[in-house]
Design a protein around this motif. Structure first.
Motif, PDB file in Angstrom:
ATOM      1  N   MET A  87      -1.872   5.328   6.551  1.00 44.31           N
ATOM      2  CA  MET A  87      -1.098   6.146   5.638  1.00 44.31           C
ATOM      3  C   MET A  87      -1.310   7.602   6.050  1.00 44.31           C
ATOM      4  O   MET A  87      -2.431   8.024   6.241  1.00 44.31           O
ATOM      5  N   GLU A  88      -0.239   8.322   6.154  1.00 46.86           N
ATOM      6  CA  GLU A  88      -0.338   9.684   6.647  1.00 46.86           C
ATOM      7  C   GLU A  88      -0.519  10.729   5.565  1.00 46.86           C
ATOM      8  O   GLU A  88      -0.982  11.823   5.842  1.00 46.86           O
ATOM      9  N   SER A  89      -0.168  10.426   4.322  1.00 50.37           N
ATOM     10  CA  SER A  89      -0.303  11.447   3.296  1.00 50.37           C
ATOM     11  C   SER A  89      -0.479  10.830   1.916  1.00 50.37           C
ATOM     12  O   SER A  89      -0.169   9.660   1.688  1.00 50.37           O
ATOM     13  N   MET A  90      -0.939  11.666   1.016  1.00 58.49           N
ATOM     14  CA  MET A  90      -1.080  11.245  -0.364  1.00 58.49           C
ATOM     15  C   MET A  90       0.295  10.912  -0.951  1.00 58.49           C
ATOM     16  O   MET A  90       0.429  10.019  -1.777  1.00 58.49           O
ATOM     17  N   PHE A  91       1.321  11.600  -0.486  1.00 60.60           N
ATOM     18  CA  PHE A  91       2.665  11.373  -1.021  1.00 60.60           C
ATOM     19  C   PHE A  91       3.187   9.988  -0.643  1.00 60.60           C
ATOM     20  O   PHE A  91       3.888   9.354  -1.429  1.00 60.60           O
ATOM     21  N   GLU A  92       2.833   9.497   0.541  1.00 60.79           N
ATOM     22  CA  GLU A  92       3.196   8.122   0.898  1.00 60.79           C
ATOM     23  C   GLU A  92       2.489   7.128  -0.022  1.00 60.79           C
ATOM     24  O   GLU A  92       3.060   6.097  -0.388  1.00 60.79           O
ATOM     25  N   PHE A  93       1.249   7.443  -0.385  1.00 59.51           N
ATOM     26  CA  PHE A  93       0.497   6.603  -1.307  1.00 59.51           C
ATOM     27  C   PHE A  93       1.173   6.570  -2.676  1.00 59.51           C
ATOM     28  O   PHE A  93       1.315   5.516  -3.290  1.00 59.51           O
ATOM     29  N   ILE A  94       1.603   7.723  -3.146  1.00 60.91           N
ATOM     30  CA  ILE A  94       2.203   7.840  -4.481  1.00 60.91           C
ATOM     31  C   ILE A  94       3.446   6.965  -4.630  1.00 60.91           C
ATOM     32  O   ILE A  94       3.689   6.398  -5.698  1.00 60.91           O
ATOM     33  N   ILE A  95       4.237   6.828  -3.578  1.00 62.58           N
ATOM     34  CA  ILE A  95       5.480   6.060  -3.708  1.00 62.58           C
ATOM     35  C   ILE A  95       5.276   4.544  -3.599  1.00 62.58           C
ATOM     36  O   ILE A  95       6.212   3.790  -3.842  1.00 62.58           O
ATOM     37  N   LEU A  96       4.053   4.112  -3.273  1.00 60.90           N
ATOM     38  CA  LEU A  96       3.779   2.672  -3.250  1.00 60.90           C
ATOM     39  C   LEU A  96       3.795   2.109  -4.666  1.00 60.90           C
ATOM     40  O   LEU A  96       3.414   2.802  -5.620  1.00 60.90           O
ATOM     41  N   PRO A  97       4.198   0.857  -4.837  1.00 67.76           N
ATOM     42  CA  PRO A  97       4.052   0.207  -6.144  1.00 67.76           C
ATOM     43  C   PRO A  97       2.568   0.150  -6.524  1.00 67.76           C
ATOM     44  O   PRO A  97       1.693   0.133  -5.650  1.00 67.76           O
ATOM     45  N   SER A  98       2.267   0.118  -7.803  1.00 71.47           N
ATOM     46  CA  SER A  98       0.873   0.202  -8.257  1.00 71.47           C
ATOM     47  C   SER A  98      -0.014  -0.921  -7.716  1.00 71.47           C
ATOM     48  O   SER A  98      -1.182  -0.685  -7.408  1.00 71.47           O
ATOM     49  N   ASP A  99       0.515  -2.132  -7.555  1.00 73.34           N
ATOM     50  CA  ASP A  99      -0.312  -3.208  -7.014  1.00 73.34           C
ATOM     51  C   ASP A  99      -0.678  -2.938  -5.552  1.00 73.34           C
ATOM     52  O   ASP A  99      -1.794  -3.234  -5.113  1.00 73.34           O
ATOM     53  N   GLN A 132      -0.914   0.160  -4.290  1.00 72.03           N
ATOM     54  CA  GLN A 132      -1.867   1.259  -4.360  1.00 72.03           C
ATOM     55  C   GLN A 132      -3.276   0.713  -4.582  1.00 72.03           C
ATOM     56  O   GLN A 132      -4.222   1.113  -3.900  1.00 72.03           O
ATOM     57  N   ALA A 133      -3.419  -0.191  -5.533  1.00 69.56           N
ATOM     58  CA  ALA A 133      -4.728  -0.782  -5.829  1.00 69.56           C
ATOM     59  C   ALA A 133      -5.288  -1.501  -4.610  1.00 69.56           C
ATOM     60  O   ALA A 133      -6.464  -1.330  -4.255  1.00 69.56           O
ATOM     61  N   ARG A 134      -4.477  -2.279  -3.933  1.00 72.20           N
ATOM     62  CA  ARG A 134      -4.920  -2.999  -2.736  1.00 72.20           C
ATOM     63  C   ARG A 134      -5.350  -2.016  -1.649  1.00 72.20           C
ATOM     64  O   ARG A 134      -6.355  -2.222  -0.970  1.00 72.20           O
ATOM     65  N   TYR A 135      -4.601  -0.944  -1.485  1.00 72.53           N
ATOM     66  CA  TYR A 135      -4.914   0.065  -0.484  1.00 72.53           C
ATOM     67  C   TYR A 135      -6.275   0.712  -0.774  1.00 72.53           C
ATOM     68  O   TYR A 135      -7.092   0.908   0.125  1.00 72.53           O
ATOM     69  N   ILE A 136      -6.518   1.028  -2.047  1.00 70.06           N
ATOM     70  CA  ILE A 136      -7.806   1.610  -2.434  1.00 70.06           C
ATOM     71  C   ILE A 136      -8.940   0.629  -2.163  1.00 70.06           C
ATOM     72  O   ILE A 136      -9.973   0.990  -1.610  1.00 70.06           O
ATOM     73  N   TRP A 137      -8.766  -0.613  -2.541  1.00 74.42           N
ATOM     74  CA  TRP A 137      -9.797  -1.640  -2.347  1.00 74.42           C
ATOM     75  C   TRP A 137     -10.093  -1.797  -0.852  1.00 74.42           C
ATOM     76  O   TRP A 137     -11.225  -1.990  -0.465  1.00 74.42           O
ATOM     77  N   ASP A 138      -9.050  -1.780  -0.018  1.00 68.48           N
ATOM     78  CA  ASP A 138      -9.219  -2.002   1.424  1.00 68.48           C
ATOM     79  C   ASP A 138      -9.748  -0.784   2.167  1.00 68.48           C
ATOM     80  O   ASP A 138     -10.534  -0.917   3.102  1.00 68.48           O
ATOM     81  N   ARG A 139      -9.306   0.407   1.792  1.00 66.14           N
ATOM     82  CA  ARG A 139      -9.605   1.592   2.599  1.00 66.14           C
ATOM     83  C   ARG A 139     -10.359   2.693   1.867  1.00 66.14           C
ATOM     84  O   ARG A 139     -10.785   3.657   2.489  1.00 66.14           O
TER      85      ARG A 139
END
Length: 79
Positions: free
Chosen positions: A1-13, A15-22
């Motif tokens: 993921m290149e930016s926080m803004f790319e993270f923001i547009i992800l669906p919440s599930d 986002q949660a998976r991304y946080i858990w993984d990275r």
């Protein structure tokens, strides 16, 4: 993921998976019925607001503004 803004547009599930993984868990705190967990994720921070009463994630809040870290500063160790 290149930016926080790319993270923001992800669906919440996702986002949660991304946080858990990275993400790196830093600490958690209690505020009323919420358990708020703080993570560092690729150049920004994320709070996960978990509602203990109904066992759900209430909010996933990414930020870069260091003033948002203030509630954690008395207890956090960033070694």
């Amino acid at each position: 993921m290149e930016s926080m803004f790319e993270f923001i547009i992800l669906p919440s599930d996702e986002q949660a998976r991304y946080i858990w993984d990275r993400g790196t868990f830093l600490m958690s705190r209690q505020l009323g019925r919420y358990n708020i967990s703080l993570y560092h994720v690729e150049g920004f921070f994320v709070e996960i607001w978990y509602n203990k009463d109904d066992n759900t994630i209430y909010a996933i809040t990414p930020f870069r503004d260091s003033s948002r870290l203030e509630p954690y500063l008395g207890d956090i160790c960033l070694t």
